[in-house]
Design a protein around this motif. Structure first.
Motif, PDB file in Angstrom:
ATOM      1  N   LYS A   1       0.850  -1.199   0.000  1.00 20.97           N
ATOM      2  CA  LYS A   1       0.000   0.000   0.000  1.00 20.97           C
ATOM      3  C   LYS A   1       0.888   1.252   0.000  1.00 20.97           C
ATOM      4  O   LYS A   1       2.105   1.135   0.215  1.00 20.97           O
ATOM      5  CB  LYS A   1      -0.915  -0.030   1.226  1.00 20.97           C
ATOM      6  CG  LYS A   1      -0.167   0.000   2.547  1.00 20.97           C
ATOM      7  CD  LYS A   1      -1.066  -0.347   3.738  1.00 20.97           C
ATOM      8  CE  LYS A   1      -0.270  -0.325   5.026  1.00 20.97           C
ATOM      9  NZ  LYS A   1      -1.042  -0.815   6.186  1.00 20.97           N
TER      10      LYS A   1
ATOM     11  N   TYR B   1       5.135   1.882   0.259  1.00 22.78           N
ATOM     12  CA  TYR B   1       5.836   2.708   1.245  1.00 22.78           C
ATOM     13  C   TYR B   1       6.838   3.626   0.527  1.00 22.78           C
ATOM     14  O   TYR B   1       7.958   3.845   0.987  1.00 22.78           O
ATOM     15  CB  TYR B   1       6.564   1.830   2.281  1.00 22.78           C
ATOM     16  CG  TYR B   1       5.665   0.977   3.172  1.00 22.78           C
ATOM     17  CD1 TYR B   1       4.578   0.280   2.652  1.00 22.78           C
ATOM     18  CD2 TYR B   1       5.915   0.847   4.539  1.00 22.78           C
ATOM     19  CE1 TYR B   1       3.765  -0.505   3.459  1.00 22.78           C
ATOM     20  CE2 TYR B   1       5.107   0.060   5.355  1.00 22.78           C
ATOM     21  CZ  TYR B   1       4.040  -0.621   4.803  1.00 22.78           C
ATOM     22  OH  TYR B   1       3.242  -1.400   5.613  1.00 22.78           O
TER      23      TYR B   1
ATOM     24  N   SER C   1       4.885  -6.761  10.296  1.00 20.90           N
ATOM     25  CA  SER C   1       6.344  -6.950  10.417  1.00 20.90           C
ATOM     26  C   SER C   1       6.782  -7.144  11.866  1.00 20.90           C
ATOM     27  O   SER C   1       7.546  -8.067  12.179  1.00 20.90           O
ATOM     28  CB  SER C   1       7.099  -5.747   9.849  1.00 20.90           C
ATOM     29  OG  SER C   1       6.821  -5.566   8.499  1.00 20.90           O
TER      30      SER C   1
ATOM     31  N   TYR D   1       8.370   4.812   8.577  1.00 20.93           N
ATOM     32  CA  TYR D   1       7.221   4.646   7.674  1.00 20.93           C
ATOM     33  C   TYR D   1       6.875   5.971   6.974  1.00 20.93           C
ATOM     34  O   TYR D   1       6.659   6.019   5.774  1.00 20.93           O
ATOM     35  CB  TYR D   1       5.957   4.258   8.454  1.00 20.93           C
ATOM     36  CG  TYR D   1       5.891   2.917   9.117  1.00 20.93           C
ATOM     37  CD1 TYR D   1       6.528   2.683  10.324  1.00 20.93           C
ATOM     38  CD2 TYR D   1       5.124   1.893   8.572  1.00 20.93           C
ATOM     39  CE1 TYR D   1       6.413   1.455  10.975  1.00 20.93           C
ATOM     40  CE2 TYR D   1       5.004   0.662   9.226  1.00 20.93           C
ATOM     41  CZ  TYR D   1       5.658   0.455  10.420  1.00 20.93           C
ATOM     42  OH  TYR D   1       5.546  -0.746  11.060  1.00 20.93           O
TER      43      TYR D   1
HETATM   44  C1  LIG Z   1      -0.056  -1.730   6.869  1.00 22.95           C
HETATM   45  C2  LIG Z   1      -0.557  -3.016   7.418  1.00 22.95           C
HETATM   46  C3  LIG Z   1       0.317  -4.101   7.581  1.00 22.95           C
HETATM   47  C4  LIG Z   1       1.815  -3.988   7.409  1.00 22.95           C
HETATM   48  O1  LIG Z   1       2.342  -3.389   8.568  1.00 22.95           O
HETATM   49  P1  LIG Z   1       3.929  -3.194   8.771  1.00 22.95           P
HETATM   50  O2  LIG Z   1       4.038  -2.648  10.158  1.00 22.95           O
HETATM   51  O3  LIG Z   1       4.360  -2.222   7.747  1.00 22.95           O
HETATM   52  O4  LIG Z   1       4.542  -4.520   8.593  1.00 22.95           O
HETATM   53  C5  LIG Z   1      -0.241  -5.320   7.976  1.00 22.95           C
HETATM   54  N1  LIG Z   1      -1.560  -5.425   8.206  1.00 22.95           N
HETATM   55  C6  LIG Z   1      -2.420  -4.386   8.097  1.00 22.95           C
HETATM   56  C7  LIG Z   1      -3.861  -4.587   8.372  1.00 22.95           C
HETATM   57  C8  LIG Z   1      -1.943  -3.146   7.707  1.00 22.95           C
HETATM   58  O5  LIG Z   1      -2.782  -2.114   7.595  1.00 22.95           O
END
Ligand SMILES: *Cc1c(COP(=O)(O)O)cnc(C)c1O
Length: 351
Positions: free
Chosen positions: A35, A39, A193, A341
């Motif tokens: 998304k 990043y 992550s 981020y």
């Molecule tokens: C953005 C998102 C992730 C990824 O999160 P990270 O901290 O970047 O790994 C996973 N699950 C959902 C629902 C998210 O919105």
């Protein structure tokens, strides 16, 4: 106009970080979260580089359609799901996997007459953003099971504090999710992550890595390097002037830095207009000629000033690393009162 600020991407580091996820979650399938233009790394390009991923995840239908247009074939999870009958039709047509988290979305699925898709049911185990209440979860899931439109409904949740593994809410969320899976036999996905790194025992069917793929640390107290991650983005620019200033001279807007002695100050062609954070403080590290130097005074729109007192043999035209191989984006983020981020995401404006 010539712009010297540039974000250089390292696809080999992206693949390395993906393999790191595989090591940490060998039992799970991986949906790479791409998304927000991956990043800031370019969504399509990132999906192509990560062609070995079992799936991808984006926030909205529009992003997923762009991936299908670029002939990305894997399952695509859409975290925010569909918001109208039209969007549901698009999700069906392009075989997207939407997340269902609101009653309205369940109703749209039940009312739909044409086509089928797989979906995820999201339960709120403590994040308090998207997700149905735990008490309502079984009811939602049973209705999805009975719904003709839905071929398969997985169960999903999301952590609020996984970046701080010691936070007690993490275990509460894990327990609540586990408890729900005793009455709901479905595909599962829980970890972002931070949780992939901090709670490797979770072993759900799918993991959802985002930030770690790009080489920024998902944990508050652990560096990306320690976690075996490599930065994918290198932000660079050039020195465009070196000024010999006198003791007492002020530098930049607000005159926040006043030279304590006669000293050389470098001007680098990058600023908040290029995505470098305006709130980066004096002392934020930059790298020039294999040496670390420090930001001085306020960040301007397209320039910053740096302290060259301890930098040997530097000249106009030399390359400066703002973040990347030697300077972690997480360090810069900390110096600017934000997180990696945010700094990475807003770089997408440069492409
Ligand atoms: C953005 C998102 C992730 C990824 O999160 P990270 O901290 O970047 O790994 C996973 N699950 C959902 C629902 C998210 O919105």
């Amino acid at each position: 106009m010539r712009r010297t600020a540039r974000a250089i991407l390292h696809p080999d580091a992206l693949v390395h970080n993906f393999n790191r996820v595989k090591q940490l979650a060998p039992q799970s399938r991986i949906m790479a979260v791409i998304k927000a233009d991956a990043y800031g790394h370019g969504m399509i390009q990132t999906a192509k580089t990560l062609h070995m991923a079992d799936g991808f995840a984006v926030a909205c239908i529009k992003e997923a359609l762009a991936l299908r247009e670029a002939e990305v074939q894997q399952p695509i999870t859409v975290f925010q799901g569909f918001h109208s009958a039209e969007e549901l039709q698009q999700a069906i047509k392009y075989q997207l996997r939407p997340v269902v988290s609101q009653y309205h979305q369940l109703e749209l699925l039940e009312q739909n007459q044409q086509g089928k898709l797989a979906a995820w049911l999201k339960v709120n185990t403590g994040m308090g953003r998207l997700g149905v209440a735990p008490e309502a979860c079984l009811d939602y899931w049973q209705r999805l099971q009975q719904c003709n439109t839905v071929t398969e409904a997985g169960l999903m949740s999301h952590f609020a504090n996984a970046d701080e593994p010691g936070n007690s809410t993490n275990q509460q969320q894990i327990n609540l999710f586990k408890q729900l899976t005793t009455s709901i036999q479905a595909e599962t996905t829980l970890s972002n992550s931070a949780a992939i790194v901090a709670f490797p025992d979770i072993q759900a069917d799918w993991v959802r890595p985002g930030i770690m793929l790009y080489g920024s640390s998902p944990l508050v107290n652990q560096s990306a390097e320690k976690l075996g991650l490599r930065p994918v983005m290198q932000l660079e620019s050039d020195i465009i002037a070196i000024n010999m200033l006198k003791k007492g001279d002020a530098v930049g807007y607000g005159g926040e830095w006043v030279c304590p002695e006669d000293m050389p100050v470098g001007v680098v062609a990058i600023g908040y207009g290029d995505g470098y954070p305006r709130h980066a403080k004096t002392g934020t590290p930059v790298r020039v000629n294999q040496q670390t130097a420090q930001l001085l005074g306020r960040v301007s729109m397209d320039m910053i000033t740096i302290d060259l007192r301890d930098v040997e043999s530097v000249s106009v035209g030399d390359t400066v690393e703002l973040w990347g191989e030697h300077i972690s984006v997480d360090t810069v983020a900390q110096c600017a009162g934000t997180i990696g981020y945010e700094l990475l995401c807003r770089m997408s404006v440069n492409r």
